[in-house]
Design a protein around this motif. Structure first.
Motif, PDB file in Angstrom:
ATOM      1  N   LEU A 202      47.205 -18.401  30.810  1.00 13.49           N
ATOM      2  CA  LEU A 202      46.226 -18.577  31.883  1.00 13.49           C
ATOM      3  C   LEU A 202      46.430 -19.968  32.458  1.00 13.49           C
ATOM      4  O   LEU A 202      46.557 -20.941  31.709  1.00 13.49           O
ATOM      5  CB  LEU A 202      44.803 -18.416  31.360  1.00 13.49           C
ATOM      6  N   VAL A 203      46.462 -20.045  33.785  1.00 15.03           N
ATOM      7  CA  VAL A 203      46.565 -21.334  34.448  1.00 15.03           C
ATOM      8  C   VAL A 203      45.361 -21.507  35.360  1.00 15.03           C
ATOM      9  O   VAL A 203      44.919 -20.561  36.011  1.00 15.03           O
ATOM     10  CB  VAL A 203      47.885 -21.460  35.248  1.00 15.03           C
ATOM     11  N   THR A 204      44.821 -22.700  35.365  1.00 18.23           N
ATOM     12  CA  THR A 204      43.642 -22.952  36.193  1.00 18.23           C
ATOM     13  C   THR A 204      43.743 -24.304  36.872  1.00 18.23           C
ATOM     14  O   THR A 204      44.321 -25.253  36.339  1.00 18.23           O
ATOM     15  CB  THR A 204      42.348 -22.882  35.351  1.00 18.23           C
ATOM     16  N   ALA A 205      43.181 -24.365  38.076  1.00 19.65           N
ATOM     17  CA  ALA A 205      42.956 -25.615  38.793  1.00 19.65           C
ATOM     18  C   ALA A 205      41.451 -25.787  38.913  1.00 19.65           C
ATOM     19  O   ALA A 205      40.723 -24.821  39.145  1.00 19.65           O
ATOM     20  CB  ALA A 205      43.613 -25.566  40.169  1.00 19.65           C
ATOM     21  N   PHE A 206      40.993 -27.011  38.749  1.00 13.69           N
ATOM     22  CA  PHE A 206      39.549 -27.252  38.781  1.00 13.69           C
ATOM     23  C   PHE A 206      39.303 -28.674  39.272  1.00 13.69           C
ATOM     24  O   PHE A 206      40.239 -29.413  39.598  1.00 13.69           O
ATOM     25  CB  PHE A 206      38.933 -27.041  37.393  1.00 13.69           C
ATOM     26  N   LYS A 207      38.037 -29.050  39.363  1.00 16.35           N
ATOM     27  CA  LYS A 207      37.672 -30.397  39.772  1.00 16.35           C
ATOM     28  C   LYS A 207      37.006 -31.111  38.602  1.00 16.35           C
ATOM     29  O   LYS A 207      36.102 -30.569  37.982  1.00 16.35           O
ATOM     30  CB  LYS A 207      36.729 -30.348  40.979  1.00 16.35           C
TER      31      LYS A 207
END
Length: 220
Positions: free
Chosen positions: A143-148
């Motif tokens: 799983l790959v995620t981009a977030f702040k």
């Protein structure tokens, strides 16, 4: 559907055309995001090709993922976002669904992409959401995620306010993200961030691997 989720869905219905217009080609100018998606694709291909972009919005990442050898599908809470995705990026399967209740079979995916789609999770929704993501990824998958990056404080009054809508957002710390993934049975593979631009938080990126062992499992 609770009122908070309904507000999020309705707001993104309104935002769908703005996203379609303003996010075209933006990935071309974001080498860090491309690098994270490339890393995800290369590692996931060792497990399989079936992946889902959960919170796919207008579907803008699906052609890129397909170009890296994956077989992506899109899931989004907003029916209007899915309409735009089907119009602008045909040839892929799309479904309207809440990420806390995915219309996918257990361990049916080699990987999942969550690109800025976990930033809408209220504290009481997070455990269920991360567990649901783990449910659909097979052991060894990614799983790959981009977030702040942030402290988890509830935020409103974003760009969407100027467009007549608003909704809850939460910028989480990398530490909390890693803890949430570990609790759901994922192990950290890589994490990184980019410095903030004026008025914006740092963007964080995380790649995790499904181990099948939750953090409360004595074997973990």
């Amino acid at each position: 559907m609770d009122a908070r989720t309904e507000e999020l869905r309705d707001a993104h219905d309104v935002l769908s055309q703005w996203y379609a217009k303003n996010l075209v080609g933006v990935l071309d100018s974001m080498p860090v995001e491309r690098a994270m998606l490339d890393l995800f694709a290369e590692m996931t291909l060792a497990v399989g090709t079936e992946v889902a972009d959960v919170g796919c919005g207008t579907g803008r990442l699906l052609p890129y993922l397909a170009g890296r050898g994956l077989s992506p599908r899109g899931v989004d809470l907003s029916p209007k976002m899915i309409e735009v995705a089907r119009r602008d990026h045909p040839g892929f399967a799309y479904e309207v669904a809440d990420l806390r209740e995915l219309p996918l079979e257990d361990v049916s995916l080699a990987g999942v992409v969550c690109w800025f789609s976990l930033i809408y999770l209220a504290p009481d929704a997070r455990a269920r959401a991360f567990t649901e993501l783990a449910r659909v990824v097979r052991p060894g998958g990614y799983l790959v995620t981009a977030f702040k990056h942030g402290d988890g404080t509830l935020r409103r009054n974003g760009l969407s306010t100027d467009l007549g809508v608003d909704f809850d957002r939460y910028w989480l710390s990398a530490a909390e993200m890693e803890e949430r993934f570990a609790a759901a049975g994922f192990a950290l593979v890589f994490q990184g961030s980019v410095p903030p631009e004026e008025g914006s938080p740092p963007y964080g990126y995380m790649l995790v691997r499904k181990t099948g062992l939750r953090s409360d499992d004595p074997r973990a």
